[in-house]
Design an enzyme around this catalytic site. Structure first.
Site, PDB file in Angstrom:
ATOM      1  N   HIS A  15       0.829  -1.215   0.000  1.00  0.00           N
ATOM      2  CA  HIS A  15       0.000   0.000   0.000  1.00  0.00           C
ATOM      3  C   HIS A  15       0.856   1.255   0.000  1.00  0.00           C
ATOM      4  O   HIS A  15       0.436   2.296  -0.487  1.00  0.00           O
ATOM      5  CB  HIS A  15      -0.991  -0.034   1.166  1.00  0.00           C
ATOM      6  CG  HIS A  15      -2.106  -1.005   0.904  1.00  0.00           C
ATOM      7  ND1 HIS A  15      -2.116  -2.275   1.431  1.00  0.00           N
ATOM      8  CD2 HIS A  15      -3.194  -0.905   0.119  1.00  0.00           C
ATOM      9  CE1 HIS A  15      -3.179  -2.906   0.986  1.00  0.00           C
ATOM     10  NE2 HIS A  15      -3.857  -2.111   0.189  1.00  0.00           N
ATOM     11  N   ARG A  75     -10.665   3.298  -1.267  1.00  0.00           N
ATOM     12  CA  ARG A  75     -10.142   2.534  -0.118  1.00  0.00           C
ATOM     13  C   ARG A  75     -10.477   3.293   1.167  1.00  0.00           C
ATOM     14  O   ARG A  75      -9.677   4.082   1.665  1.00  0.00           O
ATOM     15  CB  ARG A  75      -8.631   2.358  -0.245  1.00  0.00           C
ATOM     16  CG  ARG A  75      -8.185   1.427  -1.370  1.00  0.00           C
ATOM     17  CD  ARG A  75      -6.684   1.265  -1.344  1.00  0.00           C
ATOM     18  NE  ARG A  75      -6.218   0.157  -2.153  1.00  0.00           N
ATOM     19  CZ  ARG A  75      -5.738   0.278  -3.391  1.00  0.00           C
ATOM     20  NH1 ARG A  75      -5.665   1.460  -3.970  1.00  0.00           N
ATOM     21  NH2 ARG A  75      -5.333  -0.790  -4.051  1.00  0.00           N
ATOM     22  N   ARG A 108     -15.352   0.926  -0.967  1.00  0.00           N
ATOM     23  CA  ARG A 108     -15.035  -0.377  -0.382  1.00  0.00           C
ATOM     24  C   ARG A 108     -15.156  -0.260   1.128  1.00  0.00           C
ATOM     25  O   ARG A 108     -14.628   0.684   1.721  1.00  0.00           O
ATOM     26  CB  ARG A 108     -13.621  -0.789  -0.775  1.00  0.00           C
ATOM     27  CG  ARG A 108     -13.244  -2.135  -0.174  1.00  0.00           C
ATOM     28  CD  ARG A 108     -11.953  -2.636  -0.691  1.00  0.00           C
ATOM     29  NE  ARG A 108     -10.828  -1.923  -0.113  1.00  0.00           N
ATOM     30  CZ  ARG A 108      -9.558  -2.148  -0.442  1.00  0.00           C
ATOM     31  NH1 ARG A 108      -9.285  -3.043  -1.377  1.00  0.00           N
ATOM     32  NH2 ARG A 108      -8.586  -1.487   0.120  1.00  0.00           N
ATOM     33  N   GLU A 156     -10.385 -11.610  -4.545  1.00  0.00           N
ATOM     34  CA  GLU A 156      -8.947 -11.465  -4.297  1.00  0.00           C
ATOM     35  C   GLU A 156      -8.368 -12.655  -3.543  1.00  0.00           C
ATOM     36  O   GLU A 156      -7.224 -12.644  -3.120  1.00  0.00           O
ATOM     37  CB  GLU A 156      -8.633 -10.140  -3.606  1.00  0.00           C
ATOM     38  CG  GLU A 156      -9.543  -9.751  -2.488  1.00  0.00           C
ATOM     39  CD  GLU A 156      -9.329  -8.314  -1.993  1.00  0.00           C
ATOM     40  OE1 GLU A 156      -8.379  -7.646  -2.406  1.00  0.00           O
ATOM     41  OE2 GLU A 156     -10.140  -7.879  -1.157  1.00  0.00           O
ATOM     42  N   ASN A 206      -3.904  -7.506  -6.632  1.00  0.00           N
ATOM     43  CA  ASN A 206      -2.762  -7.416  -5.701  1.00  0.00           C
ATOM     44  C   ASN A 206      -2.814  -8.565  -4.701  1.00  0.00           C
ATOM     45  O   ASN A 206      -1.829  -9.247  -4.447  1.00  0.00           O
ATOM     46  CB  ASN A 206      -2.781  -6.094  -4.932  1.00  0.00           C
ATOM     47  CG  ASN A 206      -2.863  -4.906  -5.856  1.00  0.00           C
ATOM     48  OD1 ASN A 206      -2.476  -5.007  -7.001  1.00  0.00           O
ATOM     49  ND2 ASN A 206      -3.381  -3.794  -5.369  1.00  0.00           N
ATOM     50  N   ASP A 207      -3.991  -8.736  -4.127  1.00  0.00           N
ATOM     51  CA  ASP A 207      -4.136  -9.821  -3.157  1.00  0.00           C
ATOM     52  C   ASP A 207      -4.317 -11.164  -3.848  1.00  0.00           C
ATOM     53  O   ASP A 207      -3.869 -12.188  -3.338  1.00  0.00           O
ATOM     54  CB  ASP A 207      -5.319  -9.540  -2.221  1.00  0.00           C
ATOM     55  CG  ASP A 207      -4.904  -8.581  -1.116  1.00  0.00           C
ATOM     56  OD1 ASP A 207      -3.810  -8.763  -0.553  1.00  0.00           O
ATOM     57  OD2 ASP A 207      -5.657  -7.631  -0.840  1.00  0.00           O
ATOM     58  N   ARG A 224       2.953  -9.606  -0.430  1.00  0.00           N
ATOM     59  CA  ARG A 224       3.128  -8.523  -1.408  1.00  0.00           C
ATOM     60  C   ARG A 224       3.999  -7.384  -0.891  1.00  0.00           C
ATOM     61  O   ARG A 224       4.455  -6.549  -1.673  1.00  0.00           O
ATOM     62  CB  ARG A 224       1.755  -7.984  -1.835  1.00  0.00           C
ATOM     63  CG  ARG A 224       0.942  -7.454  -0.700  1.00  0.00           C
ATOM     64  CD  ARG A 224      -0.512  -7.244  -1.090  1.00  0.00           C
ATOM     65  NE  ARG A 224      -0.786  -5.891  -1.506  1.00  0.00           N
ATOM     66  CZ  ARG A 224      -2.005  -5.359  -1.590  1.00  0.00           C
ATOM     67  NH1 ARG A 224      -3.066  -6.104  -1.314  1.00  0.00           N
ATOM     68  NH2 ARG A 224      -2.181  -4.136  -1.966  1.00  0.00           N
ATOM     69  N   CYS A 281      -9.408  -3.950 -10.174  1.00  0.00           N
ATOM     70  CA  CYS A 281      -9.015  -2.721  -9.477  1.00  0.00           C
ATOM     71  C   CYS A 281      -7.649  -2.861  -8.813  1.00  0.00           C
ATOM     72  O   CYS A 281      -7.199  -1.964  -8.118  1.00  0.00           O
ATOM     73  CB  CYS A 281     -10.070  -2.306  -8.464  1.00  0.00           C
ATOM     74  SG  CYS A 281     -10.284  -3.505  -7.144  1.00  0.00           S
TER      75      CYS A 281
HETATM   76  C1  PEP Z   1      -6.152  -5.650  -4.455  1.00  0.00           C
HETATM   77  O1  PEP Z   1      -5.908  -6.478  -3.561  1.00  0.00           O
HETATM   78  O2  PEP Z   1      -5.842  -5.828  -5.639  1.00  0.00           O
HETATM   79  C2  PEP Z   1      -6.822  -4.389  -4.133  1.00  0.00           C
HETATM   80  C3  PEP Z   1      -7.216  -3.572  -5.070  1.00  0.00           C
HETATM   81  O3  PEP Z   1      -6.977  -4.072  -2.812  1.00  0.00           O
HETATM   82  P1  PEP Z   1      -5.786  -3.548  -1.893  1.00  0.00           P
HETATM   83  O4  PEP Z   1      -4.612  -3.240  -2.789  1.00  0.00           O
HETATM   84  O5  PEP Z   1      -6.255  -2.343  -1.184  1.00  0.00           O
HETATM   85  O6  PEP Z   1      -5.546  -4.702  -0.993  1.00  0.00           O
HETATM   86 MG    MG Z   2      -6.873  -6.247  -1.650  1.00  0.00          MG
END
Ligand code: PEP
Ligand code: MG
Length: 574
Positions: A194, A301, A337, A435, A458-459, A469, A506
């Site tokens: 993040h 977020r 979210r 995710e 991402n997750d 990550r 996303c």
């Molecule tokens: C993701 O996991 O891809 C996502 C968009 O949420 P975050 O990056 O806030 O975990």
């Molecule tokens: Mg996520």
């Protein structure tokens, strides 16, 4: 001496400026004995450090960004209170006088004693306040050791400065939003952490995972940061400087040129419309959303409002925040979210951090475990839906029970608002983030039960490949092109299409122009990303011919040879 360091480029662009060293890591403290004649001097040095720290905290309070949560000042107040407490401001002086030790050592000893006392407290909230004590003491130690302040918000730079840190948390980054740094470089961190996401949202070049930059770079060294290739050149010679000034100029020209496509219709060459939405964390991101011409907010977020504060935002405060965002979007959709706290976004209250926080009480799991917290947020989001087009997005769904409980919570919040006579959009759309591999494999079920799906790559990558990550030591294994990941994405998109429900991506893959054609080839029609990447992605969309993409995309889905992956992607993008 000139040398270069290599890390992971997490936010593109080139910066040239002077190193500004900071650290959030625990400070190493020397120990030495003083001659009795120097004790008074040492006591005065200690008092002066307390005073400087007090001034720093007060300056910080004055420089809180306009859009930061109002309670941020309460958080600083608490630190000021600890600083004024005799256990920190007086007790070390007794130690200095009695044992003739140096001020740093006396303070560090006192901190350890305080932390040990906090450890004995049973209440997890009160126990976690030890972190505040440690942070305050570290500030004083840094002053004593001649280190600059951890958060130099009172600095008005008259030259380009590059922040060099061992590690930065997302909460630190929010505060840095108000200071103009030319670049960020850190020893730790990964491309979809993040912290990296925030650097991209600020469009500031950043390199992470440099391992020992903090140790090798000295304050005020001249640095070149190449945020695309992940290179940092320390004390460059004239020819390197000239070369990178040219590149920097070219980067600026290219970024300017891109603005020309801002108002062109977002569609592929064959006329298929592609929705390009923005991700936001804070109100200050809205200007960039408008500048990029985003068609709405695909991911808000909301948890960032809960960081850097010691209490919870009330329903009214949240409502005002969501309403401001919704109204500023002028009828375009805003997908809020629900709280995704946990893992690398720990609020300074509530649950203690588990050994495996990414697999622990995070996101919807935390909200279902804290119904009061969840209801407050749901009511605030629903109330904001009266002022525009709001969608609710649920993070980290894995099981069917969680979905059922979540939908019941939304019904409860709606019923309570009706009872209170408060208006909201009765038909508000509810979507789920895909995710977790289990959710992707169960996408047909989630698509049927929900109004839309949003793939958090991402997750999804983190959990599919078992790669943290935010951990730079395994960052080379974090692979968006792994066929398992691509198959899960395709499976989810197809499940959405079959159920007639929109699916977006996303995660950071959506904002990588190298992957735009691949995602289009997988059937994606809605992208949500940091506003700073939107025009680059749009450029790819405008050049894409959909029917040409499918065969190469399908080959990528089956491919297991990493060399061939790069080749196939190159062909897809040529
Ligand atoms: C993701 O996991 O891809 C996502 C968009 O949420 P975050 O990056 O806030 O975990
Ligand atoms: Mg996520």
């Amino acid at each position: 001496m000139s040398f270069s360091l290599h890390g992971i480029g997490v936010s593109s662009g080139i910066a040239i400026g002077y190193a500004h060293i900071t650290s959030s890591a625990r400070v190493e403290v020397p120990q030495y004995m003083l001659d009795r004649q120097y004790i008074d001097e040492e006591l005065a040095r200690f008092d002066a450090a307390i005073l400087t720290t007090r001034e720093e905290l007060e300056t910080l309070r004055l420089h809180i960004p306009a859009h930061a949560p109002a309670e941020l000042s309460a958080f600083l107040d608490m630190h000021l209170m600890f600083l004024g407490d005799s256990t920190i401001a007086e007790e070390p002086k007794r130690l200095i006088s009695e044992t003739q030790c140096n001020a740093e050592w006396a303070l560090a000893q006192q901190m350890e004693a305080l932390v040990a006392r906090f450890e004995e407290i049973e209440d997890p909230y009160l126990r976690s306040r030890q972190d505040d004590v440690v942070q305050v003491v570290q500030r004083v130690l840094k002053v004593l050791l001649g280190h600059p302040s951890h958060l130099p918000l009172d600095v008005n730079f008259d030259e380009e400065r590059i922040l060099v840190a061992h590690e930065l948390s997302p909460a630190d980054m929010i505060l840095f939003k108000s200071v103009r740094f030319a670049a960020f470089i850190t020893d730790l961190g990964g491309t979809t952490s993040h912290t990296a996401i925030l650097a991209r949202s600020m469009a500031i070049p950043s390199v992470m995972a440099l391992h020992n930059a903090r140790g090798l770079i000295r304050d005020h060294d001249l640095l070149i940061v190449d945020g695309r290739d992940g290179v940092v050149i320390v004390n460059p010679d004239e020819s390197a400087l000239a070369e990178y000034r040219l590149r920097q100029n070219q980067w600026r020209i290219d970024t300017e040129k891109l603005k020309r496509i801002k108002s062109s219709k977002s569609a592929t060459l064959d006329g298929t419309p592609i929705a390009l939405m923005a991700n936001i964390e804070l109100l200050s991101d809205l200007d960039a959303v408008k500048a990029a011409g985003a068609q709405g907010i695909g991911l808000f977020r909301s948890e960032f409002m809960f960081l850097n504060r010691s209490d919870l935002p009330s329903e009214d405060e949240q409502y005002e925040f969501y309403k401001t965002v919704t109204e500023s979007l002028d009828g375009k959709p805003v997908t809020i979210r629900t709280l995704d706290l946990g893992a690398d976004k720990q609020a300074p209250w509530g649950h203690s951090v588990a050994d495996n926080p990414a697999l622990g009480l995070r996101a919807i799991r935390l909200c279902l475990a804290e119904p009061g917290l969840f209801q407050t947020q749901l009511r605030a989001i629903l109330r904001a839906s009266h002022h525009g087009r709001v969608n609710i997005l649920i993070p980290m769904l894995a099981s069917f029970i969680e979905l059922r409980q979540t939908l019941q919570h939304i019904d409860t919040a709606k019923a309570s608002l009706r009872k209170d006579g408060l208006k909201f959009d009765e038909g508000i759309a509810v979507g789920g983030m895909i995710e977790i591999p289990a959710a992707a494999l169960s996408a047909p079920f989630f698509a049927e039960q929900l109004d839309f799906l949003s793939i958090g790559t991402n997750d999804l990558i983190q959990y599919t490949l078992a790669i943290d990550r935010a951990d730079d030591s395994v960052a080379h294994l974090y692979d968006p092109l792994h066929p398992a990941v691509l198959n899960l994405i395709q499976h989810t998109i197809r499940a959405g299409a079959k159920a007639g429900k929109p699916v977006s991506v996303c995660g950071e893959m959506a904002g990588d122009p190298q992957l735009t054609r691949l995602l289009l080839g997988l059937g994606l029609r809605t992208f949500s990303m940091q506003a700073a990447s939107l025009l680059q992605v749009k450029q790819q969309v405008l050049k894409a011919q959909l029917e040409e993409l499918a065969p190469l995309t399908q080959r990528l889905l089956k491919n297991t040879d990493p060399d061939k992956t790069a080749q196939l992607l190159g062909r897809l993008n040529s």
